[in-house]
Design a protein around this motif. Sequence first.
Motif, PDB file in Angstrom:
ATOM      1  N   SER A 462      36.863  32.417  36.470  1.00 41.32           N
ATOM      2  CA  SER A 462      37.145  33.442  35.296  1.00 41.32           C
ATOM      3  C   SER A 462      36.025  34.575  35.498  1.00 41.32           C
ATOM      4  N   LEU A 463      36.446  35.536  34.716  1.00 43.48           N
ATOM      5  CA  LEU A 463      35.736  36.943  34.960  1.00 43.48           C
ATOM      6  C   LEU A 463      34.637  37.010  33.668  1.00 43.48           C
ATOM      7  N   PHE A 464      33.304  37.715  34.369  1.00 43.96           N
ATOM      8  CA  PHE A 464      32.486  38.151  33.385  1.00 43.96           C
ATOM      9  C   PHE A 464      32.940  38.530  32.029  1.00 43.96           C
ATOM     10  N   GLY A 465      32.734  37.959  30.885  1.00 44.50           N
ATOM     11  CA  GLY A 465      33.224  38.376  29.530  1.00 44.50           C
ATOM     12  C   GLY A 465      34.447  37.924  28.991  1.00 44.50           C
ATOM     13  N   ALA A 466      35.000  37.023  29.768  1.00 41.71           N
ATOM     14  CA  ALA A 466      36.432  36.636  29.517  1.00 41.71           C
ATOM     15  C   ALA A 466      36.265  35.116  28.831  1.00 41.71           C
ATOM     16  N   GLY A 467      34.921  34.830  28.597  1.00 48.64           N
ATOM     17  CA  GLY A 467      34.898  33.432  27.958  1.00 48.64           C
ATOM     18  C   GLY A 467      35.168  32.240  28.599  1.00 48.64           C
ATOM     19  N   GLY A 468      35.247  32.070  30.024  1.00 43.39           N
ATOM     20  CA  GLY A 468      35.788  30.992  30.799  1.00 43.39           C
ATOM     21  C   GLY A 468      34.699  29.989  30.667  1.00 43.39           C
ATOM     22  N   VAL A 469      35.237  28.804  30.583  1.00 44.06           N
ATOM     23  CA  VAL A 469      34.395  27.598  30.383  1.00 44.06           C
ATOM     24  C   VAL A 469      33.923  27.058  31.531  1.00 44.06           C
ATOM     25  N   ASP A 470      32.551  26.717  31.607  1.00 41.88           N
ATOM     26  CA  ASP A 470      31.792  26.126  32.843  1.00 41.88           C
ATOM     27  C   ASP A 470      32.141  24.810  32.943  1.00 41.88           C
ATOM     28  N   PRO A 471      32.768  24.182  34.063  1.00 42.89           N
ATOM     29  CA  PRO A 471      33.084  22.990  34.187  1.00 42.89           C
ATOM     30  C   PRO A 471      31.886  21.995  34.020  1.00 42.89           C
ATOM     31  N   LEU A 472      30.595  22.342  34.345  1.00 38.88           N
ATOM     32  CA  LEU A 472      29.632  21.474  34.365  1.00 38.88           C
ATOM     33  C   LEU A 472      28.813  21.513  32.939  1.00 38.88           C
ATOM     34  N   THR A 473      29.492  22.138  31.864  1.00 38.46           N
ATOM     35  CA  THR A 473      29.218  21.745  30.654  1.00 38.46           C
ATOM     36  C   THR A 473      30.426  21.310  29.717  1.00 38.46           C
ATOM     37  N   ALA A 474      31.376  21.510  30.439  1.00 32.64           N
ATOM     38  CA  ALA A 474      32.616  21.192  29.645  1.00 32.64           C
ATOM     39  C   ALA A 474      32.753  19.435  29.374  1.00 32.64           C
ATOM     40  N   GLY A 475      33.831  19.144  28.640  1.00 32.92           N
ATOM     41  CA  GLY A 475      34.134  17.961  28.323  1.00 32.92           C
ATOM     42  C   GLY A 475      33.085  17.013  27.619  1.00 32.92           C
ATOM     43  N   THR A 476      33.415  15.697  27.776  1.00 33.86           N
ATOM     44  CA  THR A 476      32.376  14.732  27.229  1.00 33.86           C
ATOM     45  C   THR A 476      31.435  14.278  28.182  1.00 33.86           C
ATOM     46  N   GLU A 477      30.048  14.299  27.877  1.00 30.02           N
ATOM     47  CA  GLU A 477      29.197  13.684  29.052  1.00 30.02           C
ATOM     48  C   GLU A 477      28.856  12.350  28.698  1.00 30.02           C
ATOM     49  N   GLU A 478      28.887  11.540  29.756  1.00 34.97           N
ATOM     50  CA  GLU A 478      28.534  10.092  29.805  1.00 34.97           C
ATOM     51  C   GLU A 478      26.977   9.672  30.301  1.00 34.97           C
ATOM     52  N   PHE A 479      26.580  10.596  31.242  1.00 33.68           N
ATOM     53  CA  PHE A 479      25.457  10.400  31.880  1.00 33.68           C
ATOM     54  C   PHE A 479      24.838  11.659  32.808  1.00 33.68           C
ATOM     55  N   LYS A 480      23.856  11.968  32.861  1.00 33.49           N
ATOM     56  CA  LYS A 480      23.272  12.978  33.470  1.00 33.49           C
ATOM     57  C   LYS A 480      21.947  12.838  33.813  1.00 33.49           C
ATOM     58  N   ASN A 481      21.766  12.997  35.210  1.00 33.56           N
ATOM     59  CA  ASN A 481      20.153  13.045  35.846  1.00 33.56           C
ATOM     60  C   ASN A 481      20.187  14.710  36.430  1.00 33.56           C
ATOM     61  N   GLU A 482      19.216  14.699  37.012  1.00 33.89           N
ATOM     62  CA  GLU A 482      18.710  16.107  37.681  1.00 33.89           C
ATOM     63  C   GLU A 482      19.887  16.387  38.791  1.00 33.89           C
ATOM     64  N   GLU A 483      20.610  15.632  39.403  1.00 36.66           N
ATOM     65  CA  GLU A 483      21.369  15.692  40.365  1.00 36.66           C
ATOM     66  C   GLU A 483      23.080  15.455  40.483  1.00 36.66           C
ATOM     67  N   ILE A 484      23.262  14.995  39.226  1.00 35.99           N
ATOM     68  CA  ILE A 484      24.686  14.519  38.906  1.00 35.99           C
ATOM     69  C   ILE A 484      25.215  14.432  37.814  1.00 35.99           C
ATOM     70  N   ARG A 485      26.174  14.924  37.158  1.00 36.38           N
ATOM     71  CA  ARG A 485      26.455  14.822  35.852  1.00 36.38           C
ATOM     72  C   ARG A 485      27.877  13.889  35.792  1.00 36.38           C
ATOM     73  N   VAL A 486      28.059  12.939  34.970  1.00 40.26           N
ATOM     74  CA  VAL A 486      29.126  12.159  34.749  1.00 40.26           C
ATOM     75  C   VAL A 486      29.720  12.380  33.318  1.00 40.26           C
ATOM     76  N   TRP A 487      31.277  12.707  33.287  1.00 41.01           N
ATOM     77  CA  TRP A 487      31.733  13.336  32.149  1.00 41.01           C
ATOM     78  C   TRP A 487      33.206  12.977  32.163  1.00 41.01           C
ATOM     79  N   SER A 488      33.795  13.278  31.190  1.00 41.53           N
ATOM     80  CA  SER A 488      35.320  13.256  31.025  1.00 41.53           C
ATOM     81  C   SER A 488      36.149  14.443  30.325  1.00 41.53           C
ATOM     82  N   LEU A 489      37.266  14.858  31.024  1.00 39.69           N
ATOM     83  CA  LEU A 489      37.799  15.767  30.316  1.00 39.69           C
ATOM     84  C   LEU A 489      38.917  15.539  29.444  1.00 39.69           C
ATOM     85  N   ASP A 490      39.337  14.151  29.604  1.00 43.14           N
ATOM     86  CA  ASP A 490      40.569  13.900  28.720  1.00 43.14           C
ATOM     87  C   ASP A 490      40.475  12.413  28.259  1.00 43.14           C
TER      88      ASP A 490
END
Length: 798
Positions: A462-490
């Motif tokens: 994505s380009l700056f200003g284009a409103g691209g989605v950050d994969p590390l904030t996308a989807g539904t989060e199931e678990f997270k600690n300081e070094e791993i994110r567990v989530w689902s897109l679908d």
Amino acid sequence: MSRFQVRKVAVLGAGVMGAQIAAHLVNVKVQVVLFDLPAKEGPKNGIVAKAVDGLKKLKPSPLGIAEDAALIGQANYEEHLEQLRDCDLIIEAIAERMDWKLDLYKKIAPFVAPHAIVASNTSGLSITKLAEVLPEEIKPRFCGIHFFNPPRYMYLVELINTPTTQPQVLDQLESFVTSSLGKGVVRAHDTPNFVANRVGIAGMLATMIEADKYGLSYDVVDDLTGKKLGRASSGTFRTADVVGLDTMAHVIKTLQDNLKDDPFYPSYATPAVVAKLMEAGALGQKAGAGFYKKVGKDILRLDPAKGDYVPAGGKAEAIVDRMLKKAPAERLKLLRESTNPQAQFLWAILRDSFHYVAVHLADVAESAREIDLAMRWGFGTKQGPFELWQQAGWKQVAEWVKADIDEGKALSSAPLPGWVFEGPVADNGGVHSAQGSWSASRNAFVGASTLPVYQRQHFPESLFGAGGVDPLTAGTEEFKNEEIRVWSLDGEVLIASITAKLHLISPAVTEGLLKAVEIAEAKYKGLVIWSPDDVFSAGANLESLMPVFMKMGAKGIAPEEKKLQDAMLRIRYATVPVVSAMRGLALGGGCELAVYSARRVAHMESYVGLVEVGVGLIPGGGGLTYIARRAAEMAAAGNANADIFAFVKDGFTSAATARVATSAVEARKIGYLLDSDIIVANKDELLFVATAQAKAMADSGYRPPHKAVFPAAGRSAIATIKGQLANMRDGGFISAHDFHISALIADVVCGGDVEAGSLVTEEYLMALERKHFCGLLEHPKSQERIMGMLSTGKPVRN
């Protein structure tokens, strides 16, 4: 639109680019035949044969594995034009001579299949003019295709249409180039040098002009215009050397010959120093000298005043270095207002780039998106010129550029276009928006391509200003600690993304992976381990275990090591399929994580290996156990009475020498990928393919493998390996400590002190791994290697 299938490709021209394009087609399993002129002496295919043989010697290698060069078909224009009838795509890649290209087109035209696409890999010649000689029936299927050198590694491919090119032809070719060849496609207008070279070379010329104006040496300029500026580490003059001054001069001449009305035309003059170097045959890296020259281990730079080479190593001044670390708006303000020559130079080249792309946007590309992506993908910049301008504050920067133009400081007196100051772009604060990127020719924001192939990219660049989605904030989060994110897109497949630096595996990551398996088994069809950058995992985080080691020694590490091994077995025997989506580095623990998954989906550019010997250790997360198990499985598959040692020795050698596969194809050859694993050409399709694999495996009734015992090579195999190692040690090829580490690796992969054929378990072998791993942690020479790597990042040989 019916699917365009590319079963066979012809590449015309076995020069540097043609041969390497053919090599990359082989890498991605596309059948290819490489053509050139018949040789005047010897076999008629001599020119092509020599080019194919040369591919095996090039570094970095254009081939995934060198022996695949044999898969490139060899042909010449005198005897084999009939073969073109079977080709779906014909890529012409001969020298940049319009007359030669036109002659070749006349020769091949009668043999082109009625459905085949014909494309010219030219770096700047007019595609429309090239099309003129073609028969009417071929013109709608003709276009430009511009690969960047080297084709395997450079992400950018420019596609250029002519007025007679059918739109669906370009759509079909873009889909093939994107998904099958793994490239980022930018569509360019048919103007001299297209997008990346037009903007990039104009920028290099501007940099040379400004460097001369401010009296800066080549090494200082390269330090200023490299990583510090968010550009390729080679900077400007070193890049020119790598590209070749003759190649650069050719691109410059295209500008000179075809853009006499360009308001920047005076800046296209060949720099005097370039002309002088070319006259002396100093064409850059390939000639051994250019702006730089290597003498022994020393790098020298040209001093034009002395007309000789002097020691290089000049750097940016500390005050300028600090400016470049500021946020874009403050950075540009500080550079512009500074009296420091280096700062003034940097503001000047940034101003020149903003000025140039604004004036030429309507001519060279459909929108600002193409220019910014072309500079990212073709010239290795962290962001394109429009992105930086927008990030730094569109209106303020525009006023600064206008002021410099009005005061005669800019390279051209051409005013900035009206859309810069008034209308949608000014209102939006830049050329990139959620609706699309600004098209100066259409006077509107234009969205990105909606071709079906892009539905395979969940998170495209994505380009700056284009409103691209950050994969590390996308989807539904199931678990997270300081070094791993567990989530689902679908909602069907769970994703585990390691977020630690270099995605190193620490106790926190192990905890997260175990949690991910637990959640996946309870609620999802499968689990995919994927992270959105160029590292899968660079291994175990030794630094995170240092406090435990300092307090308790190796006995404190053993329980942590067992947790990691247990996690690998938990992943292997999970009731849902675990798929490792690999890209970039998969080293040490990262390699182990991959081989314990049910399946691997690997990007072509995956670098895989067990590298622990580099820090004086052995693989401790199950890597050696995997080698022993796979050797037993391969022996059983081949012959129930087969000698397991024959299969063990290759795995032992790879681990003992820290061999790293330099492609996914080579990783399959070594044994870290299996024939059932998938190799993906495009990095942005990795997650799509991995989740599809997880779903397909689940829908096919996936069951984990049974825990089983398997035969080991035993003490006789260990003795054989140690005998060979002793010879290497006594001959001075390895140190005594290398011998010790390698002997411990042999002990594990052969099953320890047991008879050949004795049945062992994974847990038994992992216990051996753990014992030897912890023993090495206490060894002074291993401690030297660990501390050396942690402090310098380089291996210590002792």
